[in-house]
Each structure stands twice: as C-alpha cells, then as structure tokens.
Design an enzyme around this catalytic site. Structure first.
Site, mmCIF file in Angstrom:
data_model
loop_
_atom_site.group_PDB
_atom_site.id
_atom_site.type_symbol
_atom_site.label_atom_id
_atom_site.label_comp_id
_atom_site.label_asym_id
_atom_site.label_seq_id
_atom_site.Cartn_x
_atom_site.Cartn_y
_atom_site.Cartn_z
ATOM 1 N N HIS A 1 47.458 80.831 2.772
ATOM 2 C CA HIS A 1 47.747 80.699 1.341
ATOM 3 C C HIS A 1 48.933 81.603 1.003
ATOM 4 C CE1 HIS A 1 43.759 79.098 1.914
ATOM 5 N NE2 HIS A 1 43.716 78.631 0.683
ATOM 6 N N GLU B 1 38.333 93.499 3.575
ATOM 7 C CA GLU B 1 39.604 93.330 4.288
ATOM 8 C C GLU B 1 40.066 94.611 4.973
ATOM 9 O OE1 GLU B 1 39.714 90.209 0.970
ATOM 10 O OE2 GLU B 1 39.141 92.331 1.140
ATOM 11 N N ARG C 1 48.802 76.776 2.727
ATOM 12 C CA ARG C 1 47.640 76.005 2.285
ATOM 13 C C ARG C 1 47.989 74.520 2.222
ATOM 14 N NH1 ARG C 1 45.558 73.841 -2.647
ATOM 15 N NH2 ARG C 1 43.264 73.823 -2.639
ATOM 16 N N ARG D 1 47.690 76.377 8.235
ATOM 17 C CA ARG D 1 46.384 77.019 8.470
ATOM 18 C C ARG D 1 45.502 76.093 9.309
ATOM 19 N NH1 ARG D 1 42.356 75.979 3.592
ATOM 20 N NH2 ARG D 1 43.311 74.121 2.699
ATOM 21 N N ASP E 1 45.213 78.534 -8.193
ATOM 22 C CA ASP E 1 44.600 79.860 -8.298
ATOM 23 C C ASP E 1 45.502 80.864 -9.001
ATOM 24 O OD1 ASP E 1 42.129 79.337 -7.324
ATOM 25 O OD2 ASP E 1 42.474 80.124 -5.312
#
Length: 668
Positions: free
Chosen positions: A464, A414, A523, A360, A472
């Site tokens: 991610h 989104e 990530r 990323r 998470d």
C-alpha cells in the site's frame, strides 16, 4: 539490601569489583561514559557469566551458546569488562583503555559488528529486549527443525528502567508471553534512577505486574546478593514462561558520594571519588590492573564453557552428514542452489499468465515459489496477512505450542516485529521477513535503522505504497516514506514495477547478506511490462531501459514501481507527437548509485528532456536525474478517494508527464 565494605570482601566480590573498576577507570580515561550501571549491575553480570551462562570465549560464534543482550547499551563497559575478564582474546586491556576512541573495539555503545562476544548492537533503549525476543524465537524455531540436542540454549537480557519505559518493551513482552518463550530471561537493573532523577518523577508502573499480565513469570531479588540472583536465574530456567527478574540495585554501587544518584549515571566519577571508591570496596590495584586472583577466577569461569561446547560438537558430529551440512549452511547464511530456478520459474509463470497484478500479489506468487526452495525463510505480518500477502501457500502458522511453522502472527506490533526480526537474523540460521503497510514503516524505523547499522539480512515487505491505495486516505497513504527509507544508510529500498521485477527484487533481497531490504509494493493492479523470463536479473542494475525510443531519444522518462507503466503510457503519447522517448525503470536508487559513474551516465542518457515520475515527494531524485530534470509527483499529503481519481487530482498522469517533457524540449 546487601552492603559490603572492605572488611567483608568475598571471592564473588573480587570478581564483581574487577568489573566495577575496569568500568570506572575506562570512563575516567575517556572522560566520557556511563559508570553507574556497570557498578550497580556488576553482581548480576558476575553471577550470570560465572555460574549460569553457557559460552566459550575461544569460540565466540559457537551456534548453541547462550545469548546475552545488554539492552541497556549505555552500560557498555559492563560488557567490555566481562569480555576481557572472561578471556575473549581480542578484547585486550589496551582496548579497554581505548574505550570510546576512534577505531577501538570498545565504542560508546556495544556494536556487534565491531567486537566479538557482542550479540547485538544496542543503545536505543528498548531495542535490546525486543531483539532478545527474536533470538529466543529463533532458538525455538531451529530446535523444532533440528532437535534439542543440536539447538538448546537460553537468551538473557539485562534491561534498565529506561528500557522498560519504552513502548517497544510492551510489544516485546506481549509477544514473548503469548509465545511462551520460556528460554527468555530478562534481568531488570531496578535502580530506580533516571537521568533526570528518581524514576518516581516520571512513572509509577508496577513493572512486575505488567509483565505478569503479559504472561511472564516474575521475581524480585536483591541485586547485590549473589545467592539470591543465582536462585532466581535457576528458577527462571525451570519456568514454562519467559521470566522478568527485578534485581534491586544501587546505581554506582561503592561510590561513597555518588551511589544511588543520577550524578553517577553518565559522567566520570572524578579522581577524588575514585580513590574513595577503591578504599570503600577494598580495591588496592591501580588503574586498569586486575589482581591475579580476580583475573584467574574470571578466566577459569570463561574456560569452563569449553566442555559444554565440545559435548555439543560431539553430539552434532553424530548427526547424519546431510543434516549437518544443512544446519551449517543455514547458520553460515548461504542460499540453496534451488533459489535461482525458483526465480526463473515464477518469471515464466508471470509471462505466461500476463495480465495486471498488484505487486503485493506478485510478491505472494514469488513466495509460493521461493519458500520451498529456501526453507530457512520465516515470514510474518503485523495483523495484515491478507493485505500484505506475506503468507506463502502451505505455510503453517507458529503457535505457542508448535514452532515447526514458518509464519508468525506478530499482531499490531510493528516496532516489536521489526526488532524481533533483527534478533532472528542475528541468531543465524533463519531469514526473517514480514509485512506491514508502508506508512507504518515509521513505527519500525528505529529497528530498521539498527538492522542497517548491523548489516543484517532482514526483509520488510511494505505494501500500500502510495496514494494508489485509495479510499483509506492520507493517514494511510505514504508520501514522504520512500525518501525517509532511502535516507537510511545501508538499507536497500526496492520498488518493482511488475511481477518479473518483484521476483528479481526478492532474489536481490535474499542475496543481500550484509544489509536489510525494503520491498515497496502496490495495492493497485499493474500491467506486466517485462516479458523476459531468463536468469538475468535486470533489477540488480538498479536502473535500466525498459522501453527504447524509436530513434535518438529526445526525452527520457524515469519512474519506479506503479509509475513505470504510467511513464510507458506517456512515452507512447510523446512518440505519437514525433518525440522519440525512452523509459527507464529504477528498481532501486541504492543499487543504481553503487554502479560506476560512467555506467550511470549511460543509463541516464543525454536526451534534452528528462522527467522523473513517482507518487511521492521529489527528495532524493536529484542524485539520480539531476536538479534540472522535471518531476511529477506529490508535494502534499494525499486524500480519500478511489486511486484513479487521486492520480488525476494530484496531476500524476501520462498526459502531465508528456506535457512536462514537451515543456523541457521547448526550453532546450
């Protein structure tokens, strides 16, 4: 509400009835379709296309034309009828007769890649409204760059009750209201009928209040009163906000027995009711025949746009040659020559800097290099700018009062974001890209699917991308998403393993003018595996050998993205045990499968042990490596823990990959 009989027919009625009866006859001939909306909304369309809309049927792709989006795509015969009547050359009466037939220019729902004059493919309700928002955004963005004497047009959409029920309509309304898209006008075909019956059985929302709360101007008119419709449209054009016009209509207008009923929504009227409707509306012409007065009226309306188009061409011709060339380049979708140099430059920087970088972050580095070279790129994020890294260095945010920027804050919308990007791409002149967490690609899926169907260059940066995101947990960890995205035809899914591959994947996405792309990014930090910084794009091969075996290969390891470095570690373990092992980086299933079979076979090789590794489910891999290959990956949802612990917990390790290869060798 107006009620017109055969005794009070006006010239407007003749034009509107031409739409109604072409729709009635086409649906009847096909024994399939939706006559209710075209009959009910014919007055709206007639006013719009004969009094308001700026278009020229002889130049369907004139850049400064107004855009019309039939969000209620099931009412496609409304639009096909208008295109034929207004003089779009390819939409002949024979094509009207071939409605819903294989290979016709009049498919069941409007398809922009099939029929000239169709601005976007619609059908899934709500998509058209959000796509229209993107078109209106594109108009503002391009006007800020080239001036209002070159870019100055409106976007109109016709929406149904169902369009407004869909959740995407709220995302679109919020975004358009916030950005003050004053050149966006949505006409709501307010007929209060759904497939199951009256809309009151499933909802009681005050739609005008809802849109007003989102920053829209609103109006309510009789949808069968042409003067009221025209006045509302003129007021909307003068507003400093987007406008929703509720046009109260009768579905199936003119049908003595079926008007106002759900029975006319999605079924042919039937021969007897067609005769009665012709009598009620004073239409004596036989099926598929448009009386001369009505056809002449429509053709005159279509021809009237020529003057506006020629005036625009004169203004455009007066602009400096360099500016004209740049505008034409962007609208044509060709890339500037500077892109290749920018890609090489970012590769050189990556090789020079070395070190481990999350892809990323690699993507952000690439954007810093390529966005100055490709100024038509417009980025954004769904409230994850710092996580997706989609805002290039120096990029200016778009605000309601200033569209000179190149980054859009879409908010947590989104689905609306993905559809708006479709609208921007369809408008032409811009290359939209945006960021979101990969797990939330599910929220974008209907719009991504439409982009793939239409063949539009829209770029989704999905970060991610696995259990590698860590703490998470499973709600945010993609497991099935790679397979789900790869299942969409004409979507290019790319998962780079390091910064060099990330640069190459960005280059491929930009060069892919006839399909959308999804860049799948990590990530967690990943080591640099590629140390070449040339203009050769290895990732464009889809798969290639990134690590050679020390001798004739006994094991071939196949991986994507973050698992390529893991496969390299496994290869070293195997080599230490005397097993010559090669590693193949698969940047894109789609690109690889497009290569000739002989080339694919050479890349896969004939090593007796084959192991694929990806932190996702196996689905789709058999087409690459065969069903006999071993697979190391996910078979369940993830968990909440640091990334390294999760990889160990789920058995996605270099040791496990090596063990599976040795198992295969023992069984060979």
């Amino acid at each position: 509400m107006s009620s017109r009989t055969s005794d009070s027919v006006t010239s407007h009625d003749r034009l509107a009835n031409a739409i109604r009866f072409l729709a009635i006859d086409a649906v009847e001939a096909a024994n399939s379709g939706h006559p209710g909306l075209p009959m009910g909304a014919a007055d709206i369309a007639t006013v719009l296309f004969t009094k308001v809309l700026k278009y020229d049927p002889s130049r369907p792709f004139w850049p400064d034309r107004d855009r019309f989006v039939l969000s209620a795509g099931h009412g496609s015969m409304l639009l096909y009828s208008v295109l034929h009547l207004a003089g779009y050359e390819k939409v002949t009466i024979d094509e009207i007769k071939r409605f819903r037939q294989l290979g016709s220019l009049t498919p069941g729902h409007p398809e922009n890649f099939v029929t000239e004059g169709i601005e976007t493919t619609t059908g899934p309700l709500g998509q058209g409204i959000a796509t229209a928002v993107g078109m209106a955004m594109a108009e503002r963005l391009l006007a800020a760059r080239f001036g209002s004497d070159v870019v100055d047009h409106y976007t109109y959409a016709l929406a149904s009750d169902g369009d407004l029920m869909e959740g995407i309509s709220q995302e679109a309304a919020d975004l358009a209201g916030h950005l003050k898209l004053s050149k966006l006008i949505v006409m709501w075909d307010d007929n209060k009928i759904s497939i199951d019956g009256p809309t009151s059985i499933s909802g009681s929302t005050n739609q005008l209040a809802r849109f007003a709360a989102s920053g829209w101007a609103t109006a309510a008119v009789d949808g069968h009163d042409p003067e009221a419709i025209l006045a509302a449209l003129e007021a909307a054009k003068a507003s400093d906000r987007p406008t929703l016009i509720a046009c109260r209509t009768t579905i199936g207008f003119g049908s003595p027995k079926k008007a106002g009923s759900e029975k006319v929504h999605g079924s042919p009227l039937g021969a007897e009711e067609i005769v009665a409707t012709r009598a009620a509306l004073g239409w004596e012409a036989p099926a598929f025949v448009v009386p001369e007065d009505a056809l002449n009226g429509w053709r005159a309306a279509g021809a009237a746009g020529r003057a506006a188009r020629e005036a625009w061409e004169a203004r455009f011709a007066a602009r400096p040659a360099e500016e004209r060339a740049e505008f034409e380049r962007r609208v044509a979708g060709t890339l500037p020559a500077a892109l290749e140099g920018a890609i090489v430059a970012v590769k050189e920087k990556a090789v020079k800097d070395g070190g481990a970088v999350a892809t990323r972050k690699s993507s952000e580095m690439v954007l810093d290099f390529i966005t100055p070279a490709v100024p038509e790129m417009v980025g954004g994020s769904a409230d994850l700018t710092g996580s997706n890294n989609t805002k290039a260095k120096g990029a200016k945010s778009v605000t309601p009062d200033d569209f000179s920027g190149s980054f859009i804050h879409y908010g947590v919308r989104e689905h609306g974001m993905a559809a708006a990007m479709n609208g921007m791409a369809l408008h032409k002149g811009l290359i939209p890209f945006s960021g979101g967490f990969m797990v939330f690609s599910d929220y974008c899926r209907p719009a991504i699917r439409l982009a793939a169907l239409m063949g539009e260059r829209v770029i989704h940066v999905l970060t991610h991308d696995s259990i590698g995101l860590g703490e998470d947990g499973p709600t945010h960890q993609p497991v099935e998403h790679l397979a789900a995205l790869r299942a969409i035809p004409n979507l290019l899914v790319m998962r780079p393993c390091d910064t060099v591959e990330t640069a190459e994947c960005w280059q491929i996405a930009l060069q892919s003018t006839d399909r959308p792309s999804a860049l799948i990014l990590s990530r967690q930090n990943l080591p640099l595996l590629r140390t070449d910084a040339t203009a050769v794009n290895r990732s464009a091969e889809g798969a290639y050998e990134i690590l050679a075996a020390s001798g004739p290969a006994q094991a071939s390891l196949f991986a994507t993205g973050s698992e390529v470095s893991l496969a390299v570690e496994a290869a070293k373990l195997l080599e230490a045990q005397g097993v010559p092992t090669r590693v193949v980086s698969i940047s894109s299933f789609e690109l690889f499968l497009e290569r000739p079979a002989a080339e694919r076979a050479k890349v896969i090789g004939d090593a007796p042990a084959k192991v694929a590794v990806e932190a996702a489910i196996r689905m789709g891999w058999d087409a690459i490596v065969g069903s006999n290959a071993a697979f190391v990956g996910m078979t369940s949802f993830g968990a909440s823990a640091p990334a390294k612990e999760l990889y160990a917990h789920f058995g996605i390790t270099a040791q496990q990959v090596a063990a599976r290869a040795l198992d295969q060798l023992r069984q060979a």
